[in-house]
Design a protein around this motif. Structure first.
Motif, PDB file in Angstrom:
ATOM      1  N   UNK A 227      -0.509   2.436 -20.940  1.00  0.00           N
ATOM      2  CA  UNK A 227       0.202   3.361 -20.190  1.00  0.00           C
ATOM      3  C   UNK A 227      -0.045   2.906 -18.847  1.00  0.00           C
ATOM      4  N   UNK A 228       1.157   2.787 -18.241  1.00  0.00           N
ATOM      5  CA  UNK A 228       0.981   2.599 -16.538  1.00  0.00           C
ATOM      6  C   UNK A 228       1.854   3.507 -15.938  1.00  0.00           C
ATOM      7  N   UNK A 229       1.116   4.121 -14.862  1.00  0.00           N
ATOM      8  CA  UNK A 229       1.619   5.206 -13.991  1.00  0.00           C
ATOM      9  C   UNK A 229       1.986   4.834 -12.719  1.00  0.00           C
ATOM     10  N   UNK A 230       2.945   5.303 -11.795  1.00  0.00           N
ATOM     11  CA  UNK A 230       3.056   4.658 -10.614  1.00  0.00           C
ATOM     12  C   UNK A 230       3.257   6.030  -9.601  1.00  0.00           C
ATOM     13  N   UNK A 231       2.679   6.280  -8.489  1.00  0.00           N
ATOM     14  CA  UNK A 231       2.684   7.111  -7.556  1.00  0.00           C
ATOM     15  C   UNK A 231       2.437   6.892  -6.160  1.00  0.00           C
ATOM     16  N   UNK A 232       2.846   7.497  -5.288  1.00  0.00           N
ATOM     17  CA  UNK A 232       2.908   7.326  -3.928  1.00  0.00           C
ATOM     18  C   UNK A 232       1.304   7.494  -3.337  1.00  0.00           C
ATOM     19  N   UNK A 233       0.806   6.421  -2.446  1.00  0.00           N
ATOM     20  CA  UNK A 233      -0.402   6.660  -1.901  1.00  0.00           C
ATOM     21  C   UNK A 233      -0.185   7.579  -0.742  1.00  0.00           C
ATOM     22  N   UNK A 234      -1.049   7.603  -0.058  1.00  0.00           N
ATOM     23  CA  UNK A 234      -1.232   8.585   1.187  1.00  0.00           C
ATOM     24  C   UNK A 234      -0.001   7.823   2.162  1.00  0.00           C
TER      25      UNK A 234
ATOM     26  N   UNK B  19       0.812  -1.422   0.041  1.00  0.00           N
ATOM     27  CA  UNK B  19       0.006   0.001  -0.145  1.00  0.00           C
ATOM     28  C   UNK B  19       0.876   1.256   0.007  1.00  0.00           C
ATOM     29  N   UNK B  20       2.195   1.358  -0.539  1.00  0.00           N
ATOM     30  CA  UNK B  20       3.027   2.264  -0.406  1.00  0.00           C
ATOM     31  C   UNK B  20       2.730   3.223  -1.908  1.00  0.00           C
ATOM     32  N   UNK B  21       2.815   2.465  -2.887  1.00  0.00           N
ATOM     33  CA  UNK B  21       2.796   2.909  -4.190  1.00  0.00           C
ATOM     34  C   UNK B  21       1.458   2.611  -4.644  1.00  0.00           C
ATOM     35  N   UNK B  22       0.735   3.088  -5.779  1.00  0.00           N
ATOM     36  CA  UNK B  22      -0.294   2.639  -6.593  1.00  0.00           C
ATOM     37  C   UNK B  22       0.044   2.780  -7.826  1.00  0.00           C
ATOM     38  N   UNK B  23      -0.382   1.784  -8.371  1.00  0.00           N
ATOM     39  CA  UNK B  23      -0.077   1.596  -9.994  1.00  0.00           C
ATOM     40  C   UNK B  23      -1.368   1.709 -10.717  1.00  0.00           C
ATOM     41  N   UNK B  24      -1.434   2.609 -11.610  1.00  0.00           N
ATOM     42  CA  UNK B  24      -2.449   3.256 -12.397  1.00  0.00           C
ATOM     43  C   UNK B  24      -2.285   2.780 -13.905  1.00  0.00           C
ATOM     44  N   UNK B  25      -3.479   1.924 -14.382  1.00  0.00           N
ATOM     45  CA  UNK B  25      -3.081   1.629 -15.723  1.00  0.00           C
ATOM     46  C   UNK B  25      -4.372   2.223 -16.689  1.00  0.00           C
ATOM     47  N   UNK B  26      -3.927   2.714 -17.849  1.00  0.00           N
ATOM     48  CA  UNK B  26      -4.758   3.270 -18.659  1.00  0.00           C
ATOM     49  C   UNK B  26      -4.807   2.457 -19.956  1.00  0.00           C
TER      50      UNK B  26
END
Length: 131
Positions: free
Chosen positions: A83-90, A70-77
């Motif tokens: 396209x896949x992007x990674x970002x930090x969660x809260x 639960x540290x990083x989220x993976x968002x797939x378009x």
């Protein structure tokens, strides 16, 4: 079909410190968190380039673990190309001040003589002495 990382052995965590070190400890996980804290959202190829000297297998494994924790989220378009992007969660964002504190502390005792300092490390003000 997407399979999430499944550890082979059950973790034997007996205190909160062990839990924290398991989540963001080690060479690569802390770097990934710091790079994403600096850059906000990154695609895999750019994240790999920012990391320097990491193999695809190690990066993919670390990302899977950070996502599972639960540290990083993976968002797939669903676009072509995908396209896949990674970002930090809260939860991931809440780790950043801790890592910066560790960096400041370590900077007071470890003098980096190399010129290969990572750009995201400059945010830590690691050259300042801690009291």
């Amino acid at each position: 079909m997407i399979f999430l990382y499944q550890p082979k052995l059950e973790k034997d965590i007996r205190c909160p410190l062990e839990y924290g070190l398991d989540l963001f400890g080690g060479k690569w996980k802390s770097r990934i968190i710091c790079v994403l804290a600096e850059q906000k959202v990154l695609r895999y190829s750019i994240l790999r380039r920012e990391m320097t000297n990491i193999t695809d297998a190690v990066l993919a494994s670390a990302l899977k673990e950070l996502i599972a924790d639960g540290i990083i989220q993976r968002r797939q378009y669903n676009e072509i190309p995908l396209r896949v992007e990674y970002s930090l969660t809260q939860k991931g964002l809440s780790v950043v001040p801790i890592l910066r504190g560790i960096c400041r502390w370590a900077g007071a005792y470890h003098k980096n003589t190399g010129t290969a300092t990572l750009p995201q490390c400059k945010k830590c003000d690691y050259g300042e002495k801690t009291e």
